[in-house]
Structures are given as structure tokens and as C-alpha cells.
Design a protein around this motif. Structure first.
Motif, PDB file in Angstrom:
ATOM      1  N   UNK A 278      14.865  14.524  -2.626  1.00 39.83           N
ATOM      2  CA  UNK A 278      13.793  14.509  -1.626  1.00 39.83           C
ATOM      3  C   UNK A 278      13.151  13.132  -1.638  1.00 39.83           C
ATOM      4  N   UNK A 279      12.486  12.794  -0.555  1.00 36.71           N
ATOM      5  CA  UNK A 279      11.811  11.495  -0.442  1.00 36.71           C
ATOM      6  C   UNK A 279      10.316  11.664  -0.684  1.00 36.71           C
ATOM      7  N   UNK A 280       9.799  10.857  -1.599  1.00 40.46           N
ATOM      8  CA  UNK A 280       8.377  10.884  -1.926  1.00 40.46           C
ATOM      9  C   UNK A 280       7.755   9.560  -1.486  1.00 40.46           C
ATOM     10  N   UNK A 281       6.763   9.620  -0.604  1.00 38.85           N
ATOM     11  CA  UNK A 281       6.063   8.427  -0.133  1.00 38.85           C
ATOM     12  C   UNK A 281       4.655   8.447  -0.715  1.00 38.85           C
ATOM     13  N   UNK A 282       4.365   7.499  -1.593  1.00 36.91           N
ATOM     14  CA  UNK A 282       3.041   7.395  -2.214  1.00 36.91           C
ATOM     15  C   UNK A 282       2.226   6.387  -1.410  1.00 36.91           C
ATOM     16  N   UNK A 283       1.067   6.811  -0.903  1.00 38.80           N
ATOM     17  CA  UNK A 283       0.236   5.948  -0.052  1.00 38.80           C
ATOM     18  C   UNK A 283      -1.102   5.695  -0.740  1.00 38.80           C
TER      19      UNK A 283
ATOM     20  N   UNK B  26       0.805  -1.226   0.000  1.00 41.06           N
ATOM     21  CA  UNK B  26       0.000   0.000   0.000  1.00 41.06           C
ATOM     22  C   UNK B  26       0.837   1.275   0.000  1.00 41.06           C
ATOM     23  N   UNK B  27       2.153   1.138   0.019  1.00 39.92           N
ATOM     24  CA  UNK B  27       2.979   2.342  -0.030  1.00 39.92           C
ATOM     25  C   UNK B  27       4.211   2.115  -0.889  1.00 39.92           C
ATOM     26  N   UNK B  28       4.745   3.215  -1.362  1.00 37.26           N
ATOM     27  CA  UNK B  28       5.909   3.178  -2.246  1.00 37.26           C
ATOM     28  C   UNK B  28       6.810   4.351  -1.867  1.00 37.26           C
TER      29      UNK B  28
END
Length: 441
Positions: free
Chosen positions: A85-90, A72-74
């Protein structure tokens, strides 16, 4: 460029509110994106040791939130003004309410997104969501068979540089709560009763069936790769000669075709034992998956490029194996080339219809979506086919010398062509020859 919204949260650095923000997006109908390394003004802020930080983020999300968040996350790295930068796709989860493990399923542990802020859920809403929670996921449905083997799946993981250890069934969530193989395991096993059909018709209707292939009874990953190869063969390059120029195009844009095909498989509702169907007509290609929209998902949600996976365990494996990239990116790739009206959505089915870019009467040029049809820019597959047509008894070593490809690469191409029945071996390996099956073009 960056602005907080119902689906976007900005953080300059990693802090103790990570789980709270992730839970809110999991409970959000559209999921969301959390950026770490962007301050409230949208300015990038450099964080040291990105790799270590991202490992900590993944560990905290997996271990500190319930129900399970796997698939469910990437987490990806992006660059803004050359600063990483860090990108968290939920994704929006199907088993709401999600909550912080240490706080429990209470207003102190359950959060929701309201505008640009994250707020505690009321007890009444928590109870309502829990009552509606979907328990009939594939993870909880026992496999019809328990004598499953996974040699094919292990090979695919090895090719990606991963090893599946003895506890892989547990880590990939292939077990029911009582420890039996579940339906996800059944779909990924070496042998099962699931078959994906690919039908080809001579005209624009289903009257004149010319091919009816079945890809299945094996790991869903293997079946998916076979269907992808079949569509790559069918999606030939066509040429149209006009008074001023020569137009060359694939029948269908290759990237959207691939994304829609994989979406049709990974988001199919297999709980009713109805697999997706792929059909090729003289003027279009149609993909039909069973299940309709996910409960609670609107058409706007469907097209918004926010991921809401029906089968998150399958999504996780497809992503591990490189069949799926960033969560939610498939729809955006489709809509870059096609309008929404290629989709037909009903209560039980989702159909995507790709019209051919050139008509069936235009001249056919030999080629596929991996390369140009001329000279040195031809795909590896075409180079091999040309040599086999010129000299059916040619060896892999001779093909390597003439194409510059390694013998290992030649052998892989030959294997793929043979598996998709584009070429057939006549006679023994030593004294026989190859024959091209023209009906497969």
C-alpha cells in the motif's frame, strides 16, 4: 488496524481528490497521513504498478498545490497482509493557507480537516491565515554572501547516487524570489560563518571545561556528519560488574541520540544566527537548539510525532542525503526509549537532556554503538584502532589482509578517524606512522 480520523484518510485507489486531501492536511495543525490501497473498512486493496502511481502522486503534489510543498511530504510503501500500500505522510505547512493551484486561494481551492471529513475553508478563515502567513522563512532571507560554491554538497549527493545539475539551486530552493542565493544556500555552501559548538566538561556543571570544539564554517551537511562522528566517539560502551552479571550499555541509546542531534540542527532557527549547541557532562549529554516551538504548535503537537518542519528546505536536503528518514519518525524513535521529561521547552529554546545509563564510576569498555566490544563483532572502527595501536606503521593493505575489510573501506575509516582527530599522522605518508589521540575517547 486502519481507521479514519482527523489525521488519517483512507483511499482504495488513486482518484481526482488527491490534491484536496493533501491540501487539507497541509492546512491541518498536525498534518496527516493518506493511505492509498486501504478501503473504508480498513482492508488492503492491491493496486497495479505501484512505482508509476507513486511518481504520479509526487508530481501532482509538487505541481498542483501552492505554496511550494517540497520537503513537506513523504511517500513510502508499506505492506498489509503482504499487499503493498502507499503511505503519504504530510507535514503541517508554515505558509497556510495551502490551496489547489487551478482553483486559487478560494473556498473552491482551500480545504481543511474537520473530524474524518475534508471541508472547504471559509473566505474569512482564508483571509485570516493569509494575514498570519510566515514570510520570514530562510528561503526568503538573502545570503550574506553571493560568491557561494557547493562542491561538498555535490559530493554528498553523488555518494547517494544523485547528480546536481546546473539548475540545482532552483530545484533545491536555494534562491530568493529575486534570484539571489538565500540563507539555506549559505548554510549548505562550502564556506560560511556558521559554527556548531561541542563542549565537554569534566563534571556535572560548566565549571571545568576540558574540550571546546567547533564544527563548521563549511556545508551544514559536513558539519552535521562531524558532530555525529564526535558523538559516536563520546557515546562509549560502559560495563558494570555486579555480583551476578556484567552489564554493558552505551552511555546513551544510540538511535535516539542521533535523531535528537539531527532534529536540533534541522529544526534550529538560524534566522537569528544562533546555531545549536551540544554539551557533554560526566553524567549526561545535552542538545540545545534555538527557536522554541513553531508558532501555532503546542507541546502536544511537538510530542505527537507529526512533523512540522521549521526549515522544510533543509529537511528536504537532509532527507535526500539519508540523514532524515520518514517525516515525523525522529520523535517516535526518541520516545520509544525515553520519557518526555528529557525535553525542556522554553519560549526561545528546546533542550533535550540524555542521562547516562551507567555512572561515570563504572568500568569503561572499548567500543561504540556500531558494534560489540569483543571478537569478530567489533565495529570496523575498533578493528582499525586495535591494529594501529599494535603497529602504528601498518599499511592499509596489511590491515585489509588482517581484518578482511577492503582497502577502500579501510581508507574510509582512516579518513573519518583522522577528520575527527582520533588519530594523528606523524611524519610523511610513506615513512610516517599513526598515533592514537587518547583524549578523543
Amino acid at each position: 488496524m486502519f481507521q479514519e480520523s482527523n489525521r488519517i484518510e483512507l483511499k482504495a485507489t488513486l482518484n481526482d481528490k488527491l490534491e484536496k486531501e493533501i491540501v487539507a492536511f497541509l492546512n491541518n495543525r498536525e498534518g496527516g497521513i493518506l493511505y492509498i490501497g486501504i478501503d473504508d473498512k480498513g482492508t488492503p486493496v492491491e493496486n497495479s504498478d505501484m512505482d508509476s502511481m507513486q511518481l504520479k502522486i509526487a508530481d501532482r503534489i509538487k505541481n498542483n498545490i501552492l505554496p511550494s510543498t517540497l520537503g513537506l511530504f513523504d511517500i513510502v510503501t508499506e505492506y498489509v497482509d503482504n499487499i503493498p500500500i502507499t503511505k503519504i505522510v504530510i507535514s503541517s505547512g508554515l505558509e497556510k493557507p495551502y490551496y489547489i493551484k487551478s482553483k486559487g486561494m478560494s473556498p473552491n481551492g482551500c480545504y481543511m480537516r474537520i473530524g474524518t471529513s475534508t471541508q472547504p475553508m471559509s473566505t474569512a478563515l482564508i483571509d485570516e491565515l493569509y494575514a498570519r502567513r510566515i514570510h520570514t522563512t530562510l528561503r526568503n532571507i538573502p545570503s550574506p554572501r553571493q560568491d557561494l560554491t557547493f562542491a561538498q554538497l555535490k559530493i554528498y549527493y553523488q555518494e547517494r547516487g544523485f547528480e546536481l545539475n546546473r539548475k540545482f539551486a532552483n530545484s533545491l530552493e536555494l534562491l530568493t524570489p529575486d534570484g539571489k542565493y538565500n540563507y539555506i544556500a549559505y548554510l549548505l555552501a562550502d564556506e560560511n560563518g556558521v559554527s556548531i559548538k561541542v563542549a565537554k566538561y569534566a563534571g556535572t556543571t560548566k565549571v571545568d571545561l576540558v574540550e571546546n570544539e567547533e564544527y563548521g564554517y563549511c556545508s551544514l551537511i559536513k558539519a552535521t556528519n562531524h558532530v555525529l562522528e564526535k558523538m559516536k566517539i563520546e557515546n562509549v560502551t560502559k560495563a558494570k560488574i555486579t555480583s551476578t552479571k556484567r552489564i554493558e550499555k552505551n552511555l546513551v541509546e544510540s538511535v535516539p541520540l542521533r535523531e535528537a542531534l539531527i532534529n536540533s540542527i534541522v529544526h534550529n532557527d538560524f534566522s537569528r544566527e544562533i546555531p545549536p549547541v551540544f554539551e557533554i557532562f560526566s553524567d549526561r549529554i545535552e542538545f540545545t537548539s534555538y527557536g522554541g516551538l513553531i508558532p501555532g504548535q503546542s507541546k502536544e503537537d511537538f510530542f505527537s510525532c507529526s512533523s512540522m518542519p521549521r526549515n522544510r528546505e533543509l529537511m528536504r536536503v537532509f532527507k535526500d542525503l539519508g540523514l532524515v528518514e520518514q517525516l515525523g519518525s525522529g520523535m517516535s524513535r526518541i520516545l520509544q526509549s525515553y520519557d518526555r521529561d528529557i525535553f525542556e521547552i522554553s519560549d526561545h529554546f528546546i533542550k533535550v537532556i540524555f542521562p547516562f545509563s551507567l555512572s561515570a564510576n563504572d568500568n569503561v569498555a572499548i567500543g561504540d554503538n556500531n558494534g560489540d566490544i569483543n571478537g569478530d563483532n567489533r565495529s570496523d572502527r575498533d578493528k582499525v584502532l586495535v591494529l594501529l595501536e599494535e603497529k602504528p606503521g601498518i599499511t592499509a593493505k596489511e590491515m585489509s589482509e588482517q581484518t578482511g575489510l577492503s582497502t577502500r573501506k579501510i581508507s574510509r575509516v582512516i579518513r573519518e578517524l583522522r577528520e575527527s582527530e582520533v588519530i594523528i599522522r606523524i611524519g610523511s605518508n610513506k615513512k610516517g606512522h599513526w598515533e592514537i589521540n587518547k583524549s578523543k575517547f
